[in-house]
Design a protein around this motif. Structure first.
Motif, PDB file in Angstrom:
ATOM      1  N   ALA A 208       0.853  -1.197   0.000  1.00 13.85           N
ATOM      2  CA  ALA A 208       0.000   0.000   0.000  1.00 13.85           C
ATOM      3  C   ALA A 208       0.881   1.237   0.000  1.00 13.85           C
ATOM      4  O   ALA A 208       2.050   1.179   0.370  1.00 13.85           O
ATOM      5  CB  ALA A 208      -0.902   0.002   1.239  1.00 13.85           C
ATOM      6  N   SER A 209       0.323   2.337  -0.406  1.00 17.95           N
ATOM      7  CA  SER A 209       1.034   3.609  -0.360  1.00 17.95           C
ATOM      8  C   SER A 209       1.252   4.005   1.100  1.00 17.95           C
ATOM      9  O   SER A 209       0.436   3.700   1.968  1.00 17.95           O
ATOM     10  CB  SER A 209       0.187   4.678  -1.060  1.00 17.95           C
ATOM     11  OG  SER A 209       0.712   5.956  -0.805  1.00 17.95           O
TER      12      SER A 209
ATOM     13  N   GLU B 104       1.320   7.088   1.935  1.00 16.59           N
ATOM     14  CA  GLU B 104       0.650   8.388   2.020  1.00 16.59           C
ATOM     15  C   GLU B 104      -0.471   8.367   3.065  1.00 16.59           C
ATOM     16  O   GLU B 104      -1.429   7.599   2.964  1.00 16.59           O
ATOM     17  CB  GLU B 104       0.082   8.764   0.651  1.00 16.59           C
ATOM     18  CG  GLU B 104      -0.241  10.213   0.487  1.00 16.59           C
ATOM     19  CD  GLU B 104       0.987  11.098   0.426  1.00 16.59           C
ATOM     20  OE1 GLU B 104       0.882  12.226   0.942  1.00 16.59           O
ATOM     21  OE2 GLU B 104       2.024  10.686  -0.122  1.00 16.59           O
TER      22      GLU B 104
ATOM     23  N   LYS C 188      -0.602   7.193   5.971  1.00 12.03           N
ATOM     24  CA  LYS C 188      -0.661   5.997   6.838  1.00 12.03           C
ATOM     25  C   LYS C 188       0.169   6.196   8.107  1.00 12.03           C
ATOM     26  O   LYS C 188       1.091   7.008   8.147  1.00 12.03           O
ATOM     27  CB  LYS C 188      -0.096   4.772   6.108  1.00 12.03           C
ATOM     28  CG  LYS C 188      -0.838   4.375   4.860  1.00 12.03           C
ATOM     29  CD  LYS C 188      -2.009   3.506   5.214  1.00 12.03           C
ATOM     30  CE  LYS C 188      -2.577   2.757   4.047  1.00 12.03           C
ATOM     31  NZ  LYS C 188      -3.229   3.534   3.035  1.00 12.03           N
TER      32      LYS C 188
ATOM     33  N   MET D 274       8.854   7.877  -0.576  1.00 12.99           N
ATOM     34  CA  MET D 274       7.681   7.214  -1.170  1.00 12.99           C
ATOM     35  C   MET D 274       6.391   7.982  -0.943  1.00 12.99           C
ATOM     36  O   MET D 274       5.370   7.657  -1.543  1.00 12.99           O
ATOM     37  CB  MET D 274       7.538   5.804  -0.599  1.00 12.99           C
ATOM     38  CG  MET D 274       8.615   4.854  -1.031  1.00 12.99           C
ATOM     39  SD  MET D 274       8.294   3.224  -0.350  1.00 12.99           S
ATOM     40  CE  MET D 274       9.732   2.980   0.654  1.00 12.99           C
ATOM     41  N   GLY D 275       6.409   8.950  -0.051  1.00 10.21           N
ATOM     42  CA  GLY D 275       5.192   9.693   0.245  1.00 10.21           C
ATOM     43  C   GLY D 275       5.280  10.318   1.626  1.00 10.21           C
ATOM     44  O   GLY D 275       6.316  10.266   2.288  1.00 10.21           O
TER      45      GLY D 275
END
Length: 187
Positions: free
Chosen positions: A98-99, A101, A103, A128-129
């Motif tokens: 999963a992203s 972002e 989280k 990655m985010g």
């Protein structure tokens, strides 16, 4: 253990490792504000099987599937050029379910020592985010920090001497699940 080291003593056996992981899962559950927005990431190499075990416990506790991935932050290390040359020179993010972002990322490693691997992993995650939060969990904290990094959740803290290391063995990657304090031969 395949390298040149002498076992000093066993710190955790298989059962006490499982108990430590149970306690770590309880602590992580208290840190998480939204159980629907959690991603567990294991750091290569022994952090990966530990992350899977932790994610399984959290999934059971929260009664929903907690995604678990893995990352290798070797090339993000600030001491990369000073370390032994690697046979494989490519980034190995083996699983990103999963992203990151928004989280709460639960970053899992086996041993916390200087803090350099954790710093590198945090940088890899940020590339990655933008996660809502990163929480760092380690099975063993052996001290001797070089960077201002600390774990949010620790299974076991142990003081080591300069010529000692902590070795984590996890089945099925190793013949047994155990944690050892070892004396390393000067090379």
């Amino acid at each position: 253990m395949k390298d040149n080291c002498k076992r000093i003593r066993q710190l955790l056996d298989a059962q006490s490792m499982e108990t430590a992981l149970d306690q770590m899962a309880s602590s992580v559950a208290q840190l998480v504000s939204s159980k629907d927005n959690v991603l567990v990431l294991g750091m290569a190499s022994r952090g990966i099987p530990l992350a899977k075990k932790l994610a399984k416990r959290l999934s059971e506790r929260f009664q929903l599937e907690i995604p678990c991935g893995s990352l290798d932050a070797t090339f993000y290390r600030d001491d990369f050029h000073y370390r032994k040359p690697l046979a494989v020179t490519e980034m190995r993010i083996t699983e990103m379910p999963a992203s990151v972002e928004g989280k709460t990322v639960i970053l899992v490693d086996d041993v916390l020592y200087t803090g350099r691997s954790a710093r590198a992993a945090i940088q890899a995650i940020l590339d990655m985010g933008r996660p809502a939060a990163i929480r760092f969990c380690v099975l063993v904290d052996r001290g001797h920090r070089e960077l201002p990094i600390s774990a949010d959740v620790v299974g076991l803290s142990v003081t080591t001497l300069p010529n000692e290391e902590v070795r984590v063995c996890v089945e099925p990657d190793d013949p047994e699940s155990a944690v050892y304090l070892v004396q390393v031969e000067n090379v």
